[in-house]
Design a protein around this motif. Structure first.
Motif, short mmCIF file in Angstrom:
data_model
loop_
_atom_site.label_atom_id
_atom_site.label_comp_id
_atom_site.label_asym_id
_atom_site.label_seq_id
_atom_site.Cartn_x
_atom_site.Cartn_y
_atom_site.Cartn_z
N SER A 33 -5.58 1.65 -61.63
CA SER A 33 -5.90 2.21 -62.95
C SER A 33 -5.98 3.73 -62.89
N ALA A 34 -6.59 4.25 -61.85
CA ALA A 34 -6.69 5.71 -61.68
C ALA A 34 -5.30 6.32 -61.52
N GLN A 35 -4.44 5.67 -60.73
CA GLN A 35 -3.08 6.18 -60.54
C GLN A 35 -2.30 6.15 -61.85
N LEU A 36 -2.46 5.09 -62.60
CA LEU A 36 -1.78 4.95 -63.88
C LEU A 36 -2.23 6.04 -64.84
N THR A 37 -3.53 6.26 -64.90
CA THR A 37 -4.08 7.30 -65.78
C THR A 37 -3.58 8.67 -65.37
N GLN A 38 -3.58 8.95 -64.07
CA GLN A 38 -3.13 10.25 -63.60
C GLN A 38 -1.66 10.47 -63.92
N GLY A 94 -5.67 44.51 -81.00
CA GLY A 94 -5.14 45.65 -80.27
C GLY A 94 -5.20 45.53 -78.77
N LYS A 95 -5.85 44.51 -78.25
CA LYS A 95 -5.92 44.30 -76.80
C LYS A 95 -5.10 43.07 -76.45
N PRO A 96 -4.25 43.22 -75.46
CA PRO A 96 -3.49 42.03 -75.06
C PRO A 96 -4.43 41.02 -74.39
N ALA A 97 -4.16 39.78 -74.65
CA ALA A 97 -4.98 38.72 -74.05
C ALA A 97 -4.68 38.61 -72.57
N ALA A 98 -5.73 38.41 -71.81
CA ALA A 98 -5.55 38.19 -70.37
C ALA A 98 -4.90 36.83 -70.18
N ALA A 99 -4.03 36.76 -69.23
CA ALA A 99 -3.35 35.49 -68.97
C ALA A 99 -4.37 34.48 -68.46
N PRO A 100 -4.45 33.32 -69.12
CA PRO A 100 -5.41 32.31 -68.67
C PRO A 100 -4.91 31.62 -67.42
N ALA A 101 -5.85 31.17 -66.64
CA ALA A 101 -5.49 30.37 -65.48
C ALA A 101 -5.01 29.02 -66.00
N PRO A 102 -3.89 28.53 -65.48
CA PRO A 102 -3.40 27.25 -65.97
C PRO A 102 -4.37 26.12 -65.62
N ALA A 103 -4.37 25.11 -66.46
CA ALA A 103 -5.22 23.94 -66.20
C ALA A 103 -4.71 23.27 -64.92
N LYS A 104 -5.64 22.80 -64.15
CA LYS A 104 -5.27 22.13 -62.92
C LYS A 104 -4.81 20.72 -63.21
N LYS A 105 -3.85 20.28 -62.42
CA LYS A 105 -3.42 18.90 -62.56
C LYS A 105 -4.52 18.02 -62.02
N PRO A 106 -4.79 16.92 -62.76
CA PRO A 106 -5.86 16.03 -62.31
C PRO A 106 -5.55 15.35 -61.02
#
Length: 177
Positions: free
Chosen positions: A135-140, A165-177
């Motif tokens: 189930s965990a593998q399927l969900t992932q 007027g301020k550029p947005a800082a690049a967000p850290a990408p979400a981590k893969k579960p």
């Protein structure tokens, strides 16, 4: 007369507390029976296996000669001892009993024991670890398609919340579960 009432009240209190202690002991015994049937004492096994694997992997990464195998085994034994101190069944059992007695009545625990002693209950106990892993593998695997969408949403929100007027800082990408 007041003295007799006080004595009667004290005797009643002592009798009642004895019954509560007996009920508590019986409730805890039901929880321990359930936990034994559910193989709760094996809950830490995956952790032990993962730690053993980490040590074996580190051993392989160091390219240690086979003659140093005893060193690996010594450290694995030390790691097992450390885990025993933290998550050995003798450490977990009292808390597990409290957890189950606070969430299930004694009757419910006895009903669970009866179920897990039945053929279907035994099948559930046998199949549940495998089903949980699958189930965990399927969900992932299903969740992986959402990661790019979530990253895009994070970036869009960061841009929208950036001061004018301020550029947005690049967000850290979400981590893969």
């Amino acid at each position: 007369m007041t003295r007799i009432r006080a004595i009667c009240a004290a005797v009643a209190l002592v009798c009642a507390s004895g019954q509560v202690l007996a009920d508590t002991a019986s409730h805890e015994a039901s929880a321990m029976t359930f936990l034994k049937l559910a193989h709760a004492d094996k809950l830490g096994t995956p952790v032990y296996m993962q730690v053993q694997q980490m040590f074996a992997q580190r051993f392989a990464e160091t390219k240690a000669p086979a003659s140093k195998q005893a060193t690996l085994e010594t450290y694995q034994a030390k790691a097992n001892a450390a885990l025993d101190q933290a998550i050995g069944w003798n450490k977990l059992q009292p808390d597990m009993v409290k957890l189950y007695t606070s969430n299930f009545t004694e009757k419910e625990l006895k009903d669970l024991v009866a179920f897990y002693e039945s053929p279907l209950g035994k099948k559930v106990l046998t199949k549940m670890p495998e089903l949980t892993q699958q189930s965990a593998q399927l969900t992932q695997s299903k969740l992986e398609s959402a990661v790019p969408v979530v990253n895009k949403l994070l970036a869009d929100m960061t841009t929208e919340l950036a001061p004018a007027g301020k550029p947005a800082a690049a967000p850290a990408p979400a981590k893969k579960p």
